[in-house]
Enzyme design. Structure first.
Site, PDB file in Angstrom:
ATOM      1  N   GLY A 215       0.853  -1.184   0.000  1.00 19.18           N
ATOM      2  CA  GLY A 215       0.000   0.000   0.000  1.00 19.18           C
ATOM      3  C   GLY A 215       0.883   1.225   0.000  1.00 19.18           C
TER       4      GLY A 215
ATOM      5  CD  GLU B 269       2.998  -8.932  -4.931  1.00 18.89           C
ATOM      6  OE1 GLU B 269       3.760  -9.593  -4.211  1.00 18.89           O
ATOM      7  OE2 GLU B 269       2.739  -7.736  -4.715  1.00 18.89           O
TER       8      GLU B 269
ATOM      9  CG  HIS C 264       5.847  -6.070  -4.296  1.00 17.59           C
ATOM     10  ND1 HIS C 264       4.540  -5.845  -3.931  1.00 17.59           N
ATOM     11  CD2 HIS C 264       6.517  -4.956  -3.951  1.00 17.59           C
ATOM     12  CE1 HIS C 264       4.423  -4.648  -3.396  1.00 17.59           C
ATOM     13  NE2 HIS C 264       5.611  -4.080  -3.403  1.00 17.59           N
TER      14      HIS C 264
ATOM     15  CB  CYS D  40       5.260  -4.130   0.236  1.00 16.40           C
ATOM     16  SG  CYS D  40       6.016  -2.550  -0.127  1.00 16.40           S
ATOM     17  CE1 TYR D  41       1.040   1.186   5.502  1.00 19.77           C
ATOM     18  CE2 TYR D  41      -0.578  -0.600   5.486  1.00 19.77           C
ATOM     19  CZ  TYR D  41      -0.148   0.615   5.974  1.00 19.77           C
ATOM     20  OH  TYR D  41      -0.870   1.265   6.938  1.00 19.77           O
TER      21      TYR D  41
ATOM     22  CE  LYS E 216      -5.509  -9.067 -22.374  1.00 18.61           C
ATOM     23  NZ  LYS E 216      -6.738  -8.494 -22.907  1.00 18.61           N
TER      24      LYS E 216
ATOM     25  CG  ASP F 215      -9.803  -8.875 -22.254  1.00 18.33           C
ATOM     26  OD1 ASP F 215      -9.148  -9.933 -22.243  1.00 18.33           O
ATOM     27  OD2 ASP F 215      -9.320  -7.759 -22.010  1.00 18.33           O
TER      28      ASP F 215
END
Ligand code: XMP
Length: 517
Positions: free
Chosen positions: A55, A175, A173, A82-83, A373, A231
Protein backbone atom coordinates in the site's frame (compact mmCIF):
# COMPACT_ATOMS: atom_id res chain seq x y z
CA UNK A 1 -16.37 -30.46 1.97
CA UNK A 2 -15.48 -26.82 2.56
CA UNK A 3 -13.07 -25.34 0.03
CA UNK A 4 -9.70 -24.12 1.27
CA UNK A 5 -9.57 -20.34 1.24
CA UNK A 6 -6.76 -17.82 1.54
CA UNK A 7 -7.73 -14.19 2.09
CA UNK A 8 -5.73 -11.29 0.68
CA UNK A 9 -6.39 -8.30 2.92
CA UNK A 10 -6.19 -5.21 0.72
CA UNK A 11 -4.35 -2.15 2.05
CA UNK A 12 -4.42 -0.27 -1.26
CA UNK A 13 -1.45 -1.60 -3.24
CA UNK A 14 -1.29 -1.95 -7.02
CA UNK A 15 -0.80 -5.72 -7.04
CA UNK A 16 -3.52 -7.03 -4.77
CA UNK A 17 -5.43 -9.11 -7.30
CA UNK A 18 -2.12 -10.31 -8.63
CA UNK A 19 -1.35 -11.83 -5.23
CA UNK A 20 -4.73 -13.58 -5.26
CA UNK A 21 -4.17 -14.84 -8.73
CA UNK A 22 -0.72 -16.22 -7.86
CA UNK A 23 -2.28 -18.13 -4.96
CA UNK A 24 -4.96 -19.47 -7.34
CA UNK A 25 -2.12 -20.55 -9.62
CA UNK A 26 -1.03 -22.74 -6.71
CA UNK A 27 -4.51 -24.37 -6.92
CA UNK A 28 -5.71 -22.73 -3.73
CA UNK A 29 -8.82 -20.56 -3.89
CA UNK A 30 -8.10 -16.97 -2.94
CA UNK A 31 -10.15 -13.79 -2.64
CA UNK A 32 -9.28 -10.16 -1.99
CA UNK A 33 -11.12 -8.41 0.86
CA UNK A 34 -10.83 -4.78 1.96
CA UNK A 35 -8.92 -3.98 5.16
CA UNK A 36 -12.18 -2.46 6.45
CA UNK A 37 -13.63 -5.97 6.84
CA UNK A 38 -14.15 -6.64 10.54
CA UNK A 39 -12.18 -9.29 12.38
CA UNK A 40 -15.40 -11.23 13.09
CA UNK A 41 -16.36 -11.28 9.42
CA UNK A 42 -12.87 -12.38 8.51
CA UNK A 43 -12.96 -15.17 11.08
CA UNK A 44 -16.34 -16.33 9.81
CA UNK A 45 -14.76 -17.04 6.41
CA UNK A 46 -12.52 -19.55 8.13
CA UNK A 47 -9.42 -18.83 6.03
CA UNK A 48 -6.45 -21.18 6.01
CA UNK A 49 -4.18 -18.15 5.69
CA UNK A 50 -4.17 -14.38 5.33
CA UNK A 51 -1.92 -12.19 3.20
CA UNK A 52 -1.53 -8.47 3.91
CA UNK A 53 -0.92 -6.49 0.72
CA UNK A 54 1.32 -3.54 -0.01
CA UNK A 55 0.00 0.00 0.00
CA UNK A 56 1.13 3.58 -0.55
CA UNK A 57 1.08 4.69 3.10
CA UNK A 58 3.52 4.84 6.02
CA UNK A 59 2.39 2.76 8.99
CA UNK A 60 3.58 5.37 11.50
CA UNK A 61 1.16 7.97 10.05
CA UNK A 62 -1.98 8.05 12.17
CA UNK A 63 -4.24 8.14 9.10
CA UNK A 64 -2.72 5.05 7.46
CA UNK A 65 -4.87 1.90 7.20
CA UNK A 66 -4.43 -0.41 10.21
CA UNK A 67 -6.00 -3.65 11.37
CA UNK A 68 -7.12 -4.96 14.73
CA UNK A 69 -3.99 -6.46 16.38
CA UNK A 70 -6.11 -9.33 17.67
CA UNK A 71 -5.67 -10.80 14.19
CA UNK A 72 -2.18 -11.95 15.23
CA UNK A 73 -3.67 -14.00 18.07
CA UNK A 74 -6.05 -16.08 15.92
CA UNK A 75 -3.46 -18.72 15.13
CA UNK A 76 -4.17 -18.20 11.40
CA UNK A 77 -0.94 -17.95 9.38
CA UNK A 78 -0.25 -14.46 8.06
CA UNK A 79 2.13 -13.26 5.37
CA UNK A 80 2.73 -9.50 5.20
CA UNK A 81 3.94 -8.07 1.89
CA UNK A 82 5.64 -4.64 1.62
CA UNK A 83 3.33 -2.25 3.54
CA UNK A 84 1.76 -5.40 4.98
CA UNK A 85 5.14 -6.50 6.36
CA UNK A 86 5.68 -3.12 7.97
CA UNK A 87 2.17 -3.20 9.39
CA UNK A 88 2.92 -6.53 11.03
CA UNK A 89 6.25 -5.29 12.43
CA UNK A 90 4.74 -2.04 13.71
CA UNK A 91 1.64 -3.71 15.15
CA UNK A 92 3.74 -6.17 17.12
CA UNK A 93 6.20 -3.65 18.56
CA UNK A 94 8.97 -3.55 15.95
CA UNK A 95 10.44 -0.35 14.52
CA UNK A 96 9.45 0.97 11.09
CA UNK A 97 10.97 4.14 9.67
CA UNK A 98 11.97 5.89 6.47
CA UNK A 99 14.78 3.92 4.87
CA UNK A 100 18.03 5.84 4.32
CA UNK A 101 18.01 4.41 0.77
CA UNK A 102 14.76 3.57 -1.04
CA UNK A 103 14.79 0.46 -3.20
CA UNK A 104 12.92 0.13 -6.49
CA UNK A 105 13.00 -2.72 -8.96
CA UNK A 106 15.36 -5.70 -9.22
CA UNK A 107 17.28 -6.10 -5.96
CA UNK A 108 19.79 -8.78 -4.96
CA UNK A 109 18.40 -10.32 -1.79
CA UNK A 110 20.33 -12.66 0.51
CA UNK A 111 18.00 -15.25 2.01
CA UNK A 112 18.27 -17.59 4.97
CA UNK A 113 17.32 -20.93 3.49
CA UNK A 114 16.41 -22.38 6.85
CA UNK A 115 13.18 -20.36 6.65
CA UNK A 116 10.29 -22.38 5.22
CA UNK A 117 9.45 -19.42 2.98
CA UNK A 118 12.61 -20.07 1.00
CA UNK A 119 12.39 -23.86 0.89
CA UNK A 120 13.56 -25.23 -2.46
CA UNK A 121 14.24 -21.88 -4.11
CA UNK A 122 17.17 -21.41 -6.45
CA UNK A 123 19.87 -19.15 -5.06
CA UNK A 124 23.35 -18.21 -6.22
CA UNK A 125 26.50 -19.12 -4.25
CA UNK A 126 26.08 -16.37 -1.67
CA UNK A 127 22.45 -17.40 -1.11
CA UNK A 128 21.07 -14.49 -3.12
CA UNK A 129 18.11 -14.27 -5.48
CA UNK A 130 16.59 -11.35 -7.38
CA UNK A 131 13.52 -9.83 -5.73
CA UNK A 132 11.45 -6.87 -6.86
CA UNK A 133 11.35 -4.02 -4.36
CA UNK A 134 9.32 -0.81 -4.21
CA UNK A 135 9.61 0.90 -0.83
CA UNK A 136 10.68 4.05 0.98
CA UNK A 137 10.04 2.81 4.55
CA UNK A 138 11.62 -0.28 6.03
CA UNK A 139 11.62 -2.47 9.12
CA UNK A 140 14.56 -1.22 11.18
CA UNK A 141 13.98 -3.61 14.11
CA UNK A 142 11.94 -6.80 14.13
CA UNK A 143 9.35 -7.33 16.89
CA UNK A 144 10.14 -9.57 19.85
CA UNK A 145 10.04 -13.26 18.91
CA UNK A 146 10.82 -12.59 15.22
CA UNK A 147 14.05 -13.11 13.33
CA UNK A 148 15.18 -11.52 10.06
CA UNK A 149 15.44 -14.15 7.33
CA UNK A 150 16.51 -12.04 4.34
CA UNK A 151 18.38 -8.80 3.75
CA UNK A 152 19.69 -6.64 0.92
CA UNK A 153 22.53 -4.10 0.76
CA UNK A 154 20.16 -1.38 1.98
CA UNK A 155 17.42 -3.26 3.78
CA UNK A 156 18.34 -5.20 6.94
CA UNK A 157 14.94 -6.94 7.13
CA UNK A 158 13.90 -7.95 3.62
CA UNK A 159 11.99 -10.82 5.29
CA UNK A 160 11.22 -11.87 8.87
CA UNK A 161 9.44 -14.74 10.58
CA UNK A 162 8.04 -15.92 13.86
CA UNK A 163 7.70 -19.60 13.13
CA UNK A 164 5.88 -20.48 16.37
CA UNK A 165 3.09 -17.98 15.65
CA UNK A 166 3.09 -18.70 11.87
CA UNK A 167 3.72 -15.03 11.12
CA UNK A 168 5.85 -14.17 8.06
CA UNK A 169 6.67 -10.97 6.25
CA UNK A 170 8.54 -9.91 3.12
CA UNK A 171 9.52 -6.38 2.15
CA UNK A 172 9.68 -7.30 -1.56
CA UNK A 173 6.83 -8.35 -3.86
CA UNK A 174 6.81 -12.13 -4.35
CA UNK A 175 3.72 -11.81 -6.57
CA UNK A 176 5.36 -9.96 -9.49
CA UNK A 177 7.11 -12.11 -12.03
CA UNK A 178 10.33 -10.12 -11.68
CA UNK A 179 10.83 -11.71 -8.25
CA UNK A 180 12.41 -14.81 -9.71
CA UNK A 181 11.44 -17.28 -7.02
CA UNK A 182 8.36 -15.40 -5.82
CA UNK A 183 5.78 -17.98 -6.83
CA UNK A 184 7.70 -20.69 -4.97
CA UNK A 185 7.75 -18.49 -1.86
CA UNK A 186 3.98 -18.00 -2.04
CA UNK A 187 3.56 -21.71 -2.64
CA UNK A 188 5.69 -22.44 0.43
CA UNK A 189 3.50 -20.12 2.48
CA UNK A 190 0.17 -21.59 1.38
CA UNK A 191 1.25 -25.24 1.47
CA UNK A 192 3.89 -25.46 4.19
CA UNK A 193 2.74 -22.74 6.57
CA UNK A 194 -1.03 -22.66 5.98
CA UNK A 195 -1.25 -26.41 5.34
CA UNK A 196 -3.34 -26.12 2.17
CA UNK A 197 -3.64 -29.19 -0.03
CA UNK A 198 -4.54 -27.44 -3.32
CA UNK A 199 -8.18 -28.34 -3.91
CA UNK A 200 -9.11 -25.68 -6.48
CA UNK A 201 -8.70 -25.61 -10.27
CA UNK A 202 -9.13 -22.73 -12.70
CA UNK A 203 -11.17 -24.87 -15.05
CA UNK A 204 -14.18 -24.75 -12.77
CA UNK A 205 -14.51 -21.04 -13.56
CA UNK A 206 -16.17 -21.29 -17.00
CA UNK A 207 -18.86 -23.77 -16.01
CA UNK A 208 -19.62 -22.03 -12.73
CA UNK A 209 -19.83 -18.66 -14.52
CA UNK A 210 -22.14 -19.92 -17.27
CA UNK A 211 -24.43 -21.36 -14.61
CA UNK A 212 -24.41 -18.15 -12.56
CA UNK A 213 -25.07 -16.02 -15.65
CA UNK A 214 -28.01 -18.21 -16.67
CA UNK A 215 -29.55 -17.88 -13.20
CA UNK A 216 -28.97 -14.17 -12.97
CA UNK A 217 -30.26 -13.31 -16.46
CA UNK A 218 -33.31 -15.58 -16.51
CA UNK A 219 -35.32 -14.61 -19.57
CA UNK A 220 -33.75 -11.13 -19.74
CA UNK A 221 -32.24 -9.57 -22.82
CA UNK A 222 -28.52 -9.06 -22.88
CA UNK A 223 -26.48 -6.63 -24.88
CA UNK A 224 -22.78 -7.26 -25.23
CA UNK A 225 -20.12 -4.79 -26.21
CA UNK A 226 -18.01 -6.89 -28.54
CA UNK A 227 -14.69 -5.49 -29.73
CA UNK A 228 -13.25 -8.69 -31.15
CA UNK A 229 -10.40 -8.60 -28.65
CA UNK A 230 -9.68 -11.57 -26.40
CA UNK A 231 -11.59 -10.24 -23.39
CA UNK A 232 -14.86 -9.27 -25.01
CA UNK A 233 -14.78 -12.36 -27.25
CA UNK A 234 -14.45 -14.65 -24.23
CA UNK A 235 -17.18 -12.69 -22.42
CA UNK A 236 -19.47 -12.97 -25.48
CA UNK A 237 -18.92 -16.71 -25.80
CA UNK A 238 -19.64 -17.22 -22.08
CA UNK A 239 -22.88 -15.31 -22.55
CA UNK A 240 -23.76 -17.11 -25.78
CA UNK A 241 -23.32 -20.45 -23.98
CA UNK A 242 -25.41 -19.17 -21.06
CA UNK A 243 -28.37 -17.57 -22.84
CA UNK A 244 -27.96 -18.10 -26.63
CA UNK A 245 -30.18 -15.81 -28.71
CA UNK A 246 -31.16 -13.67 -25.72
CA UNK A 247 -27.73 -12.19 -26.34
CA UNK A 248 -27.15 -9.47 -28.91
CA UNK A 249 -23.56 -8.51 -29.59
CA UNK A 250 -23.00 -5.03 -30.85
CA UNK A 251 -19.70 -4.49 -32.54
CA UNK A 252 -18.83 -0.83 -32.95
CA UNK A 253 -16.38 -0.12 -35.70
CA UNK A 254 -15.09 3.17 -34.36
CA UNK A 255 -12.57 3.61 -37.14
CA UNK A 256 -9.76 3.02 -34.65
CA UNK A 257 -9.35 -0.69 -35.30
CA UNK A 258 -6.36 -2.50 -36.76
CA UNK A 259 -6.31 -3.02 -40.50
CA UNK A 260 -9.02 -5.49 -41.68
CA UNK A 261 -10.11 -6.16 -38.11
CA UNK A 262 -13.73 -5.16 -38.54
CA UNK A 263 -14.29 -7.78 -41.23
CA UNK A 264 -12.45 -10.46 -39.25
CA UNK A 265 -14.69 -9.93 -36.23
CA UNK A 266 -17.77 -10.15 -38.43
CA UNK A 267 -16.58 -13.44 -39.91
CA UNK A 268 -16.32 -15.11 -36.49
CA UNK A 269 -19.33 -13.66 -34.68
CA UNK A 270 -21.59 -12.62 -37.58
CA UNK A 271 -24.47 -14.63 -39.08
CA UNK A 272 -22.05 -17.00 -40.84
CA UNK A 273 -19.90 -17.41 -37.76
CA UNK A 274 -19.52 -20.00 -35.02
CA UNK A 275 -21.85 -18.90 -32.24
CA UNK A 276 -25.52 -18.70 -31.31
CA UNK A 277 -26.17 -14.99 -30.81
CA UNK A 278 -27.46 -11.91 -32.63
CA UNK A 279 -24.74 -9.79 -34.17
CA UNK A 280 -24.96 -6.11 -35.12
CA UNK A 281 -22.11 -4.18 -36.68
CA UNK A 282 -22.26 -0.39 -36.35
CA UNK A 283 -20.05 1.59 -38.68
CA UNK A 284 -19.45 4.68 -36.59
CA UNK A 285 -16.13 5.85 -38.00
CA UNK A 286 -17.17 9.33 -39.11
CA UNK A 287 -18.92 10.02 -35.85
CA UNK A 288 -15.79 9.25 -33.84
CA UNK A 289 -13.46 11.24 -36.07
CA UNK A 290 -15.72 14.26 -35.73
CA UNK A 291 -15.77 14.04 -31.92
CA UNK A 292 -12.01 13.57 -31.74
CA UNK A 293 -11.11 16.41 -34.09
CA UNK A 294 -8.78 18.87 -32.37
CA UNK A 295 -8.53 16.87 -29.13
CA UNK A 296 -4.98 16.11 -27.97
CA UNK A 297 -5.16 15.38 -24.25
CA UNK A 298 -4.97 11.60 -23.60
CA UNK A 299 -7.53 11.39 -20.81
CA UNK A 300 -9.93 13.58 -22.79
CA UNK A 301 -9.55 11.31 -25.82
CA UNK A 302 -10.19 8.24 -23.67
CA UNK A 303 -13.30 9.83 -22.15
CA UNK A 304 -14.66 10.88 -25.56
CA UNK A 305 -14.13 7.44 -27.05
CA UNK A 306 -15.67 5.79 -23.98
CA UNK A 307 -18.69 8.09 -23.94
CA UNK A 308 -19.29 7.85 -27.66
CA UNK A 309 -19.14 4.10 -27.32
CA UNK A 310 -21.91 4.18 -24.75
CA UNK A 311 -23.99 6.62 -26.85
CA UNK A 312 -23.81 4.23 -29.81
CA UNK A 313 -24.86 1.50 -27.47
CA UNK A 314 -27.81 3.39 -26.10
CA UNK A 315 -29.04 3.95 -29.64
CA UNK A 316 -28.70 0.29 -30.53
CA UNK A 317 -30.36 -0.73 -27.29
CA UNK A 318 -33.30 1.52 -28.08
CA UNK A 319 -33.70 -0.11 -31.49
CA UNK A 320 -33.64 -3.57 -29.91
CA UNK A 321 -36.24 -2.59 -27.30
CA UNK A 322 -35.91 -3.18 -23.61
CA UNK A 323 -32.49 -4.46 -22.62
CA UNK A 324 -31.82 -5.71 -19.14
CA UNK A 325 -28.09 -6.28 -18.98
CA UNK A 326 -25.01 -4.80 -20.59
CA UNK A 327 -22.01 -7.11 -20.76
CA UNK A 328 -18.46 -5.87 -20.90
CA UNK A 329 -15.19 -7.73 -21.14
CA UNK A 330 -13.48 -5.74 -18.38
CA UNK A 331 -10.61 -7.65 -16.82
CA UNK A 332 -8.76 -7.02 -13.62
CA UNK A 333 -5.91 -4.75 -14.81
CA UNK A 334 -8.57 -2.46 -16.37
CA UNK A 335 -10.24 -2.17 -13.00
CA UNK A 336 -7.17 -1.57 -10.89
CA UNK A 337 -5.44 0.89 -13.21
CA UNK A 338 -8.60 2.96 -13.48
CA UNK A 339 -8.22 3.67 -9.80
CA UNK A 340 -11.25 1.89 -8.41
CA UNK A 341 -10.60 0.89 -4.83
CA UNK A 342 -7.76 2.58 -2.99
CA UNK A 343 -5.07 2.55 -5.70
CA UNK A 344 -3.88 5.60 -7.60
CA UNK A 345 -5.45 6.41 -11.04
CA UNK A 346 -3.05 5.65 -13.88
CA UNK A 347 -5.46 5.84 -16.83
CA UNK A 348 -9.22 5.92 -17.31
CA UNK A 349 -9.81 2.65 -18.98
CA UNK A 350 -12.36 2.80 -21.71
CA UNK A 351 -14.62 0.16 -20.24
CA UNK A 352 -14.57 1.36 -16.64
CA UNK A 353 -13.64 4.98 -15.89
CA UNK A 354 -14.99 6.30 -19.21
CA UNK A 355 -18.53 5.19 -18.51
CA UNK A 356 -20.91 8.11 -18.24
CA UNK A 357 -22.75 8.23 -14.97
CA UNK A 358 -26.15 7.61 -16.56
CA UNK A 359 -26.44 4.33 -18.40
CA UNK A 360 -29.72 3.19 -19.82
CA UNK A 361 -29.50 -0.43 -18.73
CA UNK A 362 -30.61 -2.22 -15.63
CA UNK A 363 -27.24 -3.65 -14.76
CA UNK A 364 -23.73 -4.11 -16.08
CA UNK A 365 -22.30 -7.63 -16.12
CA UNK A 366 -18.54 -8.08 -16.18
CA UNK A 367 -17.88 -11.81 -15.93
CA UNK A 368 -14.09 -11.48 -16.28
CA UNK A 369 -13.63 -8.63 -13.83
CA UNK A 370 -11.47 -10.59 -11.42
CA UNK A 371 -9.26 -12.32 -13.99
CA UNK A 372 -5.95 -11.50 -15.58
CA UNK A 373 -5.32 -11.78 -19.29
CA UNK A 374 -3.70 -15.21 -19.20
CA UNK A 375 -6.49 -16.51 -16.96
CA UNK A 376 -8.98 -15.18 -19.54
CA UNK A 377 -7.11 -17.10 -22.25
CA UNK A 378 -7.33 -20.27 -20.18
CA UNK A 379 -11.09 -19.79 -19.90
CA UNK A 380 -11.29 -19.13 -23.66
CA UNK A 381 -9.48 -22.38 -24.45
CA UNK A 382 -11.73 -24.25 -22.12
CA UNK A 383 -14.74 -22.83 -23.97
CA UNK A 384 -13.33 -24.17 -27.23
CA UNK A 385 -12.65 -20.76 -28.77
CA UNK A 386 -10.13 -21.19 -31.63
CA UNK A 387 -6.48 -20.61 -30.71
CA UNK A 388 -5.98 -17.79 -33.19
CA UNK A 389 -8.64 -15.80 -31.33
CA UNK A 390 -7.60 -16.80 -27.83
CA UNK A 391 -3.93 -16.06 -28.51
CA UNK A 392 -4.68 -12.76 -30.15
CA UNK A 393 -2.70 -10.05 -28.49
CA UNK A 394 -4.67 -7.61 -26.40
CA UNK A 395 -6.08 -4.54 -28.09
CA UNK A 396 -7.31 -1.67 -25.93
CA UNK A 397 -10.93 -0.50 -26.07
CA UNK A 398 -9.97 3.00 -27.30
CA UNK A 399 -8.00 1.30 -30.06
CA UNK A 400 -5.61 3.25 -32.22
CA UNK A 401 -6.96 6.39 -30.57
CA UNK A 402 -4.41 5.88 -27.78
CA UNK A 403 -1.67 4.75 -30.18
CA UNK A 404 -1.81 8.01 -32.07
CA UNK A 405 -0.22 10.63 -29.87
CA UNK A 406 -2.04 13.94 -30.08
CA UNK A 407 -4.94 14.64 -32.41
CA UNK A 408 -6.54 11.69 -34.21
CA UNK A 409 -7.28 12.19 -37.91
CA UNK A 410 -8.34 9.68 -40.59
CA UNK A 411 -4.97 10.20 -42.28
CA UNK A 412 -3.07 9.33 -39.07
CA UNK A 413 -5.28 6.29 -38.59
CA UNK A 414 -4.37 5.12 -42.08
CA UNK A 415 -0.64 5.57 -41.36
CA UNK A 416 -0.69 3.68 -38.08
CA UNK A 417 -2.89 0.90 -39.52
CA UNK A 418 -0.52 0.32 -42.43
CA UNK A 419 2.61 0.47 -40.27
CA UNK A 420 1.14 -1.85 -37.66
CA UNK A 421 0.06 -4.33 -40.33
CA UNK A 422 3.60 -4.49 -41.73
CA UNK A 423 5.06 -4.88 -38.25
CA UNK A 424 2.72 -7.76 -37.39
CA UNK A 425 3.26 -9.40 -40.73
CA UNK A 426 7.06 -9.37 -40.40
CA UNK A 427 6.98 -10.58 -36.80
CA UNK A 428 4.78 -13.48 -37.85
CA UNK A 429 7.00 -14.31 -40.83
CA UNK A 430 10.10 -14.35 -38.63
CA UNK A 431 8.31 -16.35 -35.91
CA UNK A 432 9.46 -13.61 -33.51
CA UNK A 433 6.19 -13.43 -31.54
CA UNK A 434 7.15 -16.18 -29.06
CA UNK A 435 7.22 -14.73 -25.58
CA UNK A 436 5.83 -11.36 -26.63
CA UNK A 437 2.89 -10.17 -24.56
CA UNK A 438 1.98 -7.34 -26.89
CA UNK A 439 3.48 -5.56 -29.90
CA UNK A 440 2.22 -2.80 -32.12
CA UNK A 441 3.13 0.30 -34.05
CA UNK A 442 2.15 3.72 -32.73
CA UNK A 443 2.23 7.09 -34.38
CA UNK A 444 4.26 9.69 -32.54
CA UNK A 445 3.18 13.26 -32.93
CA UNK A 446 6.68 14.12 -34.05
CA UNK A 447 7.64 15.08 -37.58
CA UNK A 448 11.24 15.32 -38.55
CA UNK A 449 13.41 15.99 -41.54
CA UNK A 450 14.49 13.20 -43.82
CA UNK A 451 15.72 12.74 -47.35
CA UNK A 452 14.13 10.47 -49.92
CA UNK A 453 15.15 10.32 -53.58
CA UNK A 454 17.16 13.54 -53.25
CA UNK A 455 14.18 15.41 -51.84
CA UNK A 456 13.73 16.79 -48.37
CA UNK A 457 10.89 15.19 -46.42
CA UNK A 458 9.18 16.39 -43.27
CA UNK A 459 7.15 13.41 -42.10
CA UNK A 460 6.00 11.44 -39.09
CA UNK A 461 7.99 9.04 -36.92
CA UNK A 462 6.39 5.68 -36.22
CA UNK A 463 7.27 4.05 -32.88
CA UNK A 464 7.43 0.27 -32.62
CA UNK A 465 6.70 -1.31 -29.27
CA UNK A 466 7.04 -4.94 -28.14
CA UNK A 467 6.83 -6.06 -24.53
CA UNK A 468 7.22 -9.27 -22.60
CA UNK A 469 4.61 -9.68 -19.91
CA UNK A 470 2.01 -12.14 -18.82
CA UNK A 471 0.08 -10.06 -16.30
CA UNK A 472 0.23 -6.67 -18.11
CA UNK A 473 0.78 -4.91 -14.79
CA UNK A 474 4.55 -4.91 -15.30
CA UNK A 475 6.42 -5.48 -18.55
CA UNK A 476 9.88 -5.48 -20.07
CA UNK A 477 10.77 -4.20 -23.53
CA UNK A 478 11.41 -7.18 -25.80
CA UNK A 479 14.82 -7.69 -27.40
CA UNK A 480 13.59 -8.14 -30.96
CA UNK A 481 16.14 -9.42 -33.47
CA UNK A 482 17.76 -6.55 -35.34
CA UNK A 483 17.01 -8.17 -38.73
CA UNK A 484 13.30 -8.03 -37.96
CA UNK A 485 13.46 -4.41 -36.82
CA UNK A 486 15.44 -3.29 -39.84
CA UNK A 487 13.17 -5.16 -42.27
CA UNK A 488 10.09 -3.61 -40.67
CA UNK A 489 11.71 -0.18 -40.72
CA UNK A 490 12.57 -0.48 -44.38
CA UNK A 491 9.13 -1.63 -45.35
CA UNK A 492 7.36 1.05 -43.33
CA UNK A 493 9.34 3.98 -44.72
CA UNK A 494 9.04 2.60 -48.23
CA UNK A 495 5.40 1.52 -48.18
CA UNK A 496 3.64 3.90 -45.82
CA UNK A 497 3.24 7.38 -47.20
CA UNK A 498 3.84 10.09 -44.60
CA UNK A 499 6.50 8.24 -42.55
CA UNK A 500 10.23 8.89 -42.82
CA UNK A 501 11.52 7.57 -39.48
CA UNK A 502 10.94 4.48 -37.30
CA UNK A 503 11.86 4.30 -33.60
CA UNK A 504 11.88 1.38 -31.16
CA UNK A 505 10.59 1.89 -27.61
CA UNK A 506 13.02 0.34 -25.10
CA UNK A 507 11.08 1.30 -21.97
CA UNK A 508 9.60 -1.15 -19.48
CA UNK A 509 6.46 -0.79 -17.35
CA UNK A 510 7.02 0.82 -14.93
CA UNK A 511 8.09 3.53 -15.62
CA UNK A 512 6.21 3.63 -18.96
CA UNK A 513 2.85 1.99 -19.57
CA UNK A 514 2.28 -0.50 -22.35
CA UNK A 515 0.14 1.83 -24.43
CA UNK A 516 1.38 5.32 -25.22
CA UNK A 517 -1.61 7.19 -23.81
P1 XMP B 1 -1.21 0.01 -20.06
O1 XMP B 1 -1.05 0.94 -21.20
O2 XMP B 1 -2.14 0.55 -19.00
O3 XMP B 1 -1.92 -1.28 -20.64
O4 XMP B 1 0.09 -0.46 -19.49
C1 XMP B 1 -2.10 -2.48 -19.95
C2 XMP B 1 -2.95 -3.37 -20.81
O5 XMP B 1 -4.28 -2.85 -20.90
C3 XMP B 1 -4.60 -2.54 -22.25
N1 XMP B 1 -5.36 -1.29 -22.21
C4 XMP B 1 -6.69 -1.24 -22.28
N2 XMP B 1 -7.62 -2.20 -22.43
N3 XMP B 1 -9.31 -0.57 -22.39
C5 XMP B 1 -8.92 -1.85 -22.52
O6 XMP B 1 -9.76 -2.72 -22.69
C6 XMP B 1 -8.44 0.45 -22.23
O7 XMP B 1 -8.82 1.60 -22.13
C7 XMP B 1 -7.06 0.10 -22.19
N4 XMP B 1 -5.92 0.83 -22.05
C8 XMP B 1 -4.89 -0.05 -22.06
C9 XMP B 1 -3.29 -2.42 -22.97
O8 XMP B 1 -3.43 -2.66 -24.36
C10 XMP B 1 -2.46 -3.46 -22.25
O9 XMP B 1 -2.74 -4.73 -22.72
Amino acid sequence: MEKELVIVLDFGGQYNQLIARRVRECDVYCEVKPYTMSLDELKSLNPKGIIFTGGPNSVYDDASPKYDSAIYELGIPILGICYGSQLMAYGLGGLVKTAPVSEYGHTETIVDKSSVLFKGINVSENNSTVCWMSHTDYIAEVPKGFRPVAHTANCPVAAMECKERKLYAVQFHPEVMHTREGLKMLRNFVYDVCGCSGDWKMDSFANATIKQLREKIGSGKVLCALSGGVDSSVAAVLLSKAVGKQLTCVFVDHGLLRKNEGDEVEQVFGPNGNYELNFIRVNAQERYYKKLAGVTEPEKKRKIIGEEFIRVFEEEAKKIGSVDFLVQGTIYPDVIESGLGDSAVIKSHHNVGGLPSVVDFKEIIEPLRMLFKDEVRKVGRELGIPDYLVDRQPFPGPGLGIRIIGEVTPEKVRIVQEADYIYREEIAKAGADKGLGQYYAALTNMRSVGVMGDFRTYDYAVALRAVCTSDFMTAEAAELPWEVLSKVTNRIVNEVKGVNRVLYDCTGKPPATIEFE
